[in-house]
Design a protein around this motif. Structure first.
Motif, short mmCIF file in Angstrom:
data_model
loop_
_atom_site.label_atom_id
_atom_site.label_comp_id
_atom_site.label_asym_id
_atom_site.label_seq_id
_atom_site.Cartn_x
_atom_site.Cartn_y
_atom_site.Cartn_z
N SER A 80 0.83 -1.20 0.00
CA SER A 80 0.00 0.00 0.00
C SER A 80 0.87 1.25 0.00
O SER A 80 1.76 1.41 0.83
CB SER A 80 -0.92 0.02 1.23
N LYS A 81 0.59 2.17 -0.93
CA LYS A 81 1.32 3.43 -0.97
C LYS A 81 0.98 4.30 0.23
O LYS A 81 1.77 5.17 0.61
CB LYS A 81 1.01 4.18 -2.27
N TRP A 82 -0.19 4.06 0.81
CA TRP A 82 -0.59 4.87 1.96
C TRP A 82 0.35 4.66 3.15
O TRP A 82 0.48 5.54 4.00
CB TRP A 82 -2.01 4.50 2.39
N GLU A 83 1.02 3.51 3.21
CA GLU A 83 1.91 3.22 4.33
C GLU A 83 3.05 4.21 4.42
O GLU A 83 3.57 4.48 5.51
CB GLU A 83 2.46 1.80 4.22
N THR A 84 3.46 4.73 3.28
CA THR A 84 4.58 5.67 3.26
C THR A 84 4.14 7.12 3.10
O THR A 84 4.94 8.04 3.29
CB THR A 84 5.55 5.32 2.11
N THR A 85 2.87 7.33 2.75
CA THR A 85 2.40 8.70 2.51
C THR A 85 1.44 9.21 3.58
O THR A 85 1.45 10.39 3.91
CB THR A 85 1.70 8.80 1.14
N ASN A 86 0.61 8.31 4.13
CA ASN A 86 -0.39 8.75 5.12
C ASN A 86 -0.86 7.55 5.94
O ASN A 86 -1.76 6.82 5.54
CB ASN A 86 -1.57 9.41 4.41
N GLU A 87 -0.26 7.37 7.11
CA GLU A 87 -0.59 6.22 7.95
C GLU A 87 -2.00 6.32 8.53
O GLU A 87 -2.59 5.30 8.89
CB GLU A 87 0.43 6.08 9.08
N LYS A 88 -2.55 7.52 8.62
CA LYS A 88 -3.92 7.66 9.11
C LYS A 88 -4.90 6.99 8.16
O LYS A 88 -5.90 6.40 8.59
CB LYS A 88 -4.27 9.15 9.29
N VAL A 89 -4.61 7.10 6.88
CA VAL A 89 -5.48 6.47 5.88
C VAL A 89 -5.43 4.96 6.02
O VAL A 89 -6.47 4.28 5.96
CB VAL A 89 -5.07 6.89 4.45
N THR A 90 -4.24 4.41 6.23
CA THR A 90 -4.13 2.96 6.39
C THR A 90 -4.89 2.49 7.62
O THR A 90 -5.51 1.43 7.60
CB THR A 90 -2.65 2.51 6.50
N PHE A 91 -4.85 3.28 8.69
CA PHE A 91 -5.59 2.92 9.91
C PHE A 91 -7.09 2.90 9.65
O PHE A 91 -7.79 1.97 10.05
CB PHE A 91 -5.26 3.91 11.03
N VAL A 92 -7.58 3.94 8.97
CA VAL A 92 -9.01 4.03 8.68
C VAL A 92 -9.45 2.89 7.77
O VAL A 92 -10.51 2.26 7.99
CB VAL A 92 -9.35 5.39 8.04
N LEU A 93 -8.65 2.59 6.76
CA LEU A 93 -8.98 1.51 5.83
C LEU A 93 -9.02 0.16 6.55
O LEU A 93 -9.96 -0.63 6.36
CB LEU A 93 -7.97 1.45 4.69
N PHE A 94 -8.03 -0.08 7.39
CA PHE A 94 -7.98 -1.36 8.11
C PHE A 94 -9.13 -1.46 9.11
O PHE A 94 -9.76 -2.52 9.24
CB PHE A 94 -6.64 -1.51 8.84
N LEU A 95 -9.44 -0.36 9.80
CA LEU A 95 -10.55 -0.36 10.75
C LEU A 95 -11.86 -0.64 10.03
O LEU A 95 -12.69 -1.44 10.51
CB LEU A 95 -10.63 0.98 11.47
#
Length: 202
Positions: free
Chosen positions: A29-44
């Motif tokens: 996921s590109k979000w892991e390096t650009t915006n960790e908040k997005v990865t948290f929301v997606l996973f939640l």
């Protein structure tokens, strides 16, 4: 031929799952390096959808276990739509997609699911019409096919369940949770550098 799709549904699902697993291994996921908040929301969001799907499939299995093809089930979740098991499966598939912490996978998973299960539902309708005739036709007129209508929910005060068959159904109802666990193991393997990814996707 008309029941071919239903007969090989599990086998086809496993083949598709193997292909998807390859791409999960090969991507990040590109979000892991650009915006960790997005990865948290997606996973939640994914975890919530997977939980809903697992509970929903267990609810469906409670009514269908031991009765498939022997009587037409029209109570509980089957009073709100004709294919609640597939409805909750779609929610689970979307949840697994979001648990990859991307937007690409849930979109792809949803397209694959809808494209294939459209044929499965048509095949199953033909089979049920042959098994139950006018009883199924009346049920079909009153109850929507896929999206539940909660306002018409009918739940009996008592319902006989075959515990042995239901126990077997529970394992299949919870497979979404197992897949999330596998995704987390894959993520951990990537993070410690055992495998490298070929692509990064949103």
């Amino acid at each position: 031929m008309k029941f071919y799709i239903e007969k090989y549904r599990i086998a086809v699902s496993r083949i598709v799952a193997a292909i998807i697993l390859f791409f999960v291994f090969a991507t990040q996921s590109k979000w892991e390096t650009t915006n960790e908040k997005v990865t948290f929301v997606l996973f939640l969001a994914g975890i919530i959808l997977v939980a809903v799907a697992s509970l929903g499939r267990m609810w469906c299995s409670l009514y269908i276990a031991g009765y498939k093809d022997t009587q037409l089930i029209t109570k509980g979740p089957y009073s709100t739509c004709r294919y609640p098991l597939y409805f909750f499966s779609l929610i689970g598939v979307m949840g697994i997609g979001f648990c990859t912490e991307t937007l690409t996978f849930p979109i792809v998973f949803t397209i694959i699911f809808v494209s294939y299960y459209w044929f499965v539902i048509r095949s199953e309708e033909t089979r049920l019409r042959g098994l139950f005739g006018s009883e199924y036709e009346e049920y079909r007129k009153k109850v929507p096919a896929f999206f539940p209508r909660i306002s018409i929910l009918v739940e009996p005060a008592h319902y006989t369940v075959n515990p042995t068959i239901y126990r077997q159904h529970i394992f299949s109802a919870l497979w979404f949770i197992w897949v999330v666990g596998i995704l987390e193991v894959i993520e951990g393997v990537k993070e410690i550098g055992i495998i490298s990814t070929a692509w990064s996707i949103y």
